[in-house]
Motif scaffolding. Structure first.
Motif, PDB file in Angstrom:
ATOM      1  N   ASN B 298       0.828  -1.208   0.000  1.00 36.64           N
ATOM      2  CA  ASN B 298       0.000   0.000   0.000  1.00 36.64           C
ATOM      3  C   ASN B 298       0.861   1.256   0.000  1.00 36.64           C
ATOM      4  O   ASN B 298       1.853   1.354   0.722  1.00 36.64           O
ATOM      5  CB  ASN B 298      -0.912   0.007   1.227  1.00 36.64           C
ATOM      6  CG  ASN B 298      -1.877  -1.156   1.245  1.00 36.64           C
ATOM      7  OD1 ASN B 298      -2.379  -1.572   0.198  1.00 36.64           O
ATOM      8  ND2 ASN B 298      -2.121  -1.698   2.419  1.00 36.64           N
ATOM      9  N   GLY B 299       0.490   2.213  -0.805  1.00 38.93           N
ATOM     10  CA  GLY B 299       1.134   3.523  -0.815  1.00 38.93           C
ATOM     11  C   GLY B 299       2.621   3.434  -1.090  1.00 38.93           C
ATOM     12  O   GLY B 299       3.061   2.770  -2.033  1.00 38.93           O
ATOM     13  N   ASP B 300       3.403   4.096  -0.246  1.00 39.10           N
ATOM     14  CA  ASP B 300       4.852   4.159  -0.409  1.00 39.10           C
ATOM     15  C   ASP B 300       5.590   3.140   0.440  1.00 39.10           C
ATOM     16  O   ASP B 300       6.794   3.281   0.671  1.00 39.10           O
ATOM     17  CB  ASP B 300       5.360   5.556  -0.043  1.00 39.10           C
ATOM     18  CG  ASP B 300       4.831   6.613  -0.990  1.00 39.10           C
ATOM     19  OD1 ASP B 300       4.646   7.763  -0.557  1.00 39.10           O
ATOM     20  OD2 ASP B 300       4.582   6.261  -2.159  1.00 39.10           O
ATOM     21  N   ALA B 301       4.908   2.127   0.921  1.00 32.09           N
ATOM     22  CA  ALA B 301       5.571   1.120   1.756  1.00 32.09           C
ATOM     23  C   ALA B 301       6.733   0.506   0.986  1.00 32.09           C
ATOM     24  O   ALA B 301       6.632   0.217  -0.204  1.00 32.09           O
ATOM     25  CB  ALA B 301       4.570   0.044   2.174  1.00 32.09           C
ATOM     26  N   LEU B 302       7.849   0.314   1.661  1.00 29.87           N
ATOM     27  CA  LEU B 302       9.066  -0.181   1.038  1.00 29.87           C
ATOM     28  C   LEU B 302       9.064  -1.695   0.987  1.00 29.87           C
ATOM     29  O   LEU B 302       8.863  -2.361   2.006  1.00 29.87           O
ATOM     30  CB  LEU B 302      10.272   0.310   1.845  1.00 29.87           C
ATOM     31  CG  LEU B 302      11.669  -0.001   1.282  1.00 29.87           C
ATOM     32  CD1 LEU B 302      11.875   0.728  -0.037  1.00 29.87           C
ATOM     33  CD2 LEU B 302      12.732   0.408   2.291  1.00 29.87           C
ATOM     34  N   GLY B 303       9.261  -2.236  -0.179  1.00 28.26           N
ATOM     35  CA  GLY B 303       9.276  -3.678  -0.331  1.00 28.26           C
ATOM     36  C   GLY B 303      10.654  -4.258  -0.078  1.00 28.26           C
ATOM     37  O   GLY B 303      11.660  -3.550  -0.104  1.00 28.26           O
ATOM     38  N   GLY B 304      10.709  -5.570   0.181  1.00 25.96           N
ATOM     39  CA  GLY B 304      11.976  -6.229   0.459  1.00 25.96           C
ATOM     40  C   GLY B 304      12.677  -6.702  -0.807  1.00 25.96           C
ATOM     41  O   GLY B 304      12.040  -7.013  -1.808  1.00 25.96           O
ATOM     42  N   ASP B 305      14.020  -6.712  -0.756  1.00 22.11           N
ATOM     43  CA  ASP B 305      14.820  -7.254  -1.858  1.00 22.11           C
ATOM     44  C   ASP B 305      15.038  -8.747  -1.682  1.00 22.11           C
ATOM     45  O   ASP B 305      14.871  -9.541  -2.599  1.00 22.11           O
ATOM     46  CB  ASP B 305      16.194  -6.553  -1.907  1.00 22.11           C
ATOM     47  CG  ASP B 305      16.059  -5.089  -2.263  1.00 22.11           C
ATOM     48  OD1 ASP B 305      17.025  -4.339  -1.998  1.00 22.11           O
ATOM     49  OD2 ASP B 305      15.010  -4.688  -2.789  1.00 22.11           O
ATOM     50  N   PHE B 306      15.480  -9.112  -0.500  1.00 23.05           N
ATOM     51  CA  PHE B 306      15.717 -10.516  -0.202  1.00 23.05           C
ATOM     52  C   PHE B 306      15.903 -10.650   1.298  1.00 23.05           C
ATOM     53  O   PHE B 306      16.080  -9.664   2.029  1.00 23.05           O
ATOM     54  CB  PHE B 306      16.954 -11.052  -0.933  1.00 23.05           C
ATOM     55  CG  PHE B 306      18.252 -10.386  -0.497  1.00 23.05           C
ATOM     56  CD1 PHE B 306      18.745  -9.285  -1.190  1.00 23.05           C
ATOM     57  CD2 PHE B 306      18.965 -10.849   0.592  1.00 23.05           C
ATOM     58  CE1 PHE B 306      19.904  -8.659  -0.786  1.00 23.05           C
ATOM     59  CE2 PHE B 306      20.131 -10.235   1.001  1.00 23.05           C
ATOM     60  CZ  PHE B 306      20.614  -9.129   0.316  1.00 23.05           C
ATOM     61  N   GLN B 307      15.879 -11.894   1.717  1.00 17.72           N
ATOM     62  CA  GLN B 307      16.165 -12.212   3.119  1.00 17.72           C
ATOM     63  C   GLN B 307      16.941 -13.525   3.128  1.00 17.72           C
ATOM     64  O   GLN B 307      16.556 -14.484   2.463  1.00 17.72           O
ATOM     65  CB  GLN B 307      14.863 -12.353   3.913  1.00 17.72           C
ATOM     66  CG  GLN B 307      15.066 -12.468   5.424  1.00 17.72           C
ATOM     67  CD  GLN B 307      13.738 -12.507   6.184  1.00 17.72           C
ATOM     68  OE1 GLN B 307      13.012 -13.492   6.096  1.00 17.72           O
ATOM     69  NE2 GLN B 307      13.444 -11.451   6.921  1.00 17.72           N
ATOM     70  N   VAL B 308      18.037 -13.560   3.867  1.00 15.92           N
ATOM     71  CA  VAL B 308      18.852 -14.772   3.989  1.00 15.92           C
ATOM     72  C   VAL B 308      18.658 -15.347   5.386  1.00 15.92           C
ATOM     73  O   VAL B 308      18.741 -14.631   6.378  1.00 15.92           O
ATOM     74  CB  VAL B 308      20.348 -14.463   3.754  1.00 15.92           C
ATOM     75  CG1 VAL B 308      21.174 -15.724   3.943  1.00 15.92           C
ATOM     76  CG2 VAL B 308      20.561 -13.914   2.348  1.00 15.92           C
TER      77      VAL B 308
END
Lengths: 138, 322
Positions: B298-308
């Motif tokens: 939603n909106g400007d929420a920052l998405g994740g690139d990856f998680q190890v």
């Protein structure tokens, strides 16, 4: 010459039975006394089916619960065969009900339980007995 | 362990207010994988049994990276967590879990009119306590099917009042949430000698703390583990090497602050996680990478690139059992 022939006949009359008796004695003593060994050796291991076991990490709990039973000196687990082999020390032996409860406490379902004497030990003992006795007879 | 803020161009930023910072750092809630300790999936729970009196200790390292911000703030987030999970088999059917995030680090870099700013915190996170009960158990030679509901509570043991030279940190950057959050769910495991399938679904009710409330979280996960080695089982208990593929689907509701909905929070994410796992009778070694397949935020929420995620598990026996 006639007395020599008579002495020969007498030798055969007593010698044959003696040889036969000796043959019978040796034959009897040569038979592996397996039944005799079995009747003197109580079952000292149980092969227990463990139903539901399918990963190495799960085998640890099964081994620990079975190992804690009275008289158990060693437990081997076989994943592929879905079984555990319990070896007892001869002074005490867990009951089938105790084994089943241990499997349940480990989180699995107990299957069949088969008690057996260690086959290798029984054969070894009987072989030693026959070899020793043959030597003494010879 | 303290909050910190640094200014790359040497000039302090003007106080922008908690509301502006909350909007600036709004990002998808960093959700630690709630992975239980019994052998099974890497990133979530299984329904596998834990023997009565058995204990399992699991340690993990989780590194999260989020960037690619489309807004002028050019935000980037890094989070590192080291949760430990302690598991105890109270009975053959009832297992207790405690997830203890001994170390949680969160930091965000963003561009403001006054220059680049970094903010973050380190500390002890929120403990999660729950129990799992085996409701259905179907055992066959070499396989087992289990279904187990679970329920628990996230306890606010982590700090939620950290501040830096700019002011109080936004909620999303605090080590803890400050709220008591119950969670419920159901886990399923179908394990065979050559492979294993796991699935779960659950819901976490995020409650309010100091007039702030994170959006509730609904999640469902799946995992498939295929035994690569040994190809043929011999006698005894050999170690198993598994190839793993997992799926994590999550919906999060919008956050609320002082009764107002934050339209730049929440959304749906779907992660796919390839991994590898080595399982022996006494320990497990594992690692996976969580990659975003879908991020509808939603909106400007920052998405994740990856998680190890990497970790190990070790089982032991306690003299205590019921």
């Amino acid at each position: 010459m006639i007395s020599a022939q008579l002495r020969s006949v007498d030798s055969m009359r007593w010698g044959v039975p003696c040889l036969l008796a000796l043959f019978v004695v040796v034959t009897i003593l040569s038979v592996p006394p397996a039944s005799c060994a079995e009747s003197q050796t109580a079952p000292d291991r149980a092969v227990v089916k463990v139903v539901g076991m399918a990963c190495p990490f799960c085998a640890y709990g099964i081994r620990k619960h079975l190992r804690s039973l009275p008289g158990v000196k060693n437990v081997e687990v076989d994943l592929a065969e879905s079984k555990a082999i319990i070896e007892v020390n001869g002074h005490a032996k867990p009951t089938d009900a105790e084994i089943q409860q241990a499997i349940k406490d480990a989180g699995f379902t107990p299957g069949s339980i088969q008690w057996q004497a260690s086959a290798g030990d029984a054969l070894t003992k009987s072989a030693e007995f026959s070899v020793t006795d043959r030597k003494s007879v010879v | 362990m303290s909050a910190s803020a640094s200014l790359r161009n040497g000039r302090p930023t003007e106080p922008t207010g908690a509301g502006r910072w909350a909007a600036a750092v709004t990002l998808f809630l960093i959700v630690l994988p709630f992975s239980f300790a019994s052998a099974g999936p890497i990133t979530f729970s299984s329904a596998l049994p834990v023997s009565s009196g058995e204990g399992i200790l699991r340690g993990q390292a989780v590194v999260t990276r989020a960037s690619g911000d489309s807004t002028p703030m050019d935000r980037s987030l890094t989070a590192v967590a080291a949760p430990s999970v302690l598991v105890y088999g109270l009975t053959p059917k009832l297992t207790l879990f405690g997830v203890v995030p001994f170390f949680v680090h969160k930091s965000i870099n963003l561009t403001t009119p006054a220059g680049s700013v970094s903010r973050g915190s380190n500390g002890f996170g929120d403990v999660v306590l729950f129990g799992r009960y085996t409701l259905l158990q179907i055992d066959e030679p070499g396989s087992t099917l289990r279904i187990a509901p679970f329920a628990g509570l996230k306890v606010p043991t982590g700090s939620d009042t950290r501040s830096d030279m700019i002011g109080r940190l936004p909620r999303q950057l605090q080590p803890g949430s400050g709220s008591w959050d119950p969670l419920v769910g159901m886990a399923l495991t179908w394990q065979t000698l050559p492979w294993e399938f796991d699935a779960d679904a659950g819901y976490r009710f995020n409650t309010r703390a100091d007039s702030f409330e994170f959006g509730d979280v609904a999640f469902t996960d799946m995992s498939f583990q295929y035994r690569l080695w040994p190809r043929r089982l011999g006698s005894g208990v050999p170690g198993f090497l598994y190839a793993v593929l997992e799926s994590n689907l999550q919906w999060q509701g919008k956050n609320r602050a002082h009764g107002r909905v934050d339209s730049n929070s929440g959304g749906i994410t779907w992660f796919l996680d390839p991994g590898i796992q080595y399982v022996t009778e006494r320990y497990v070694l594992e690692a996976a990478v969580r990659l975003p397949a879908v991020q509808s935020l939603n909106g400007d929420a920052l998405g994740g690139d990856f998680q190890v995620v990497a970790g190990m598990r070790w089982n032991f026996f306690t003299p205590l059992s019921w």
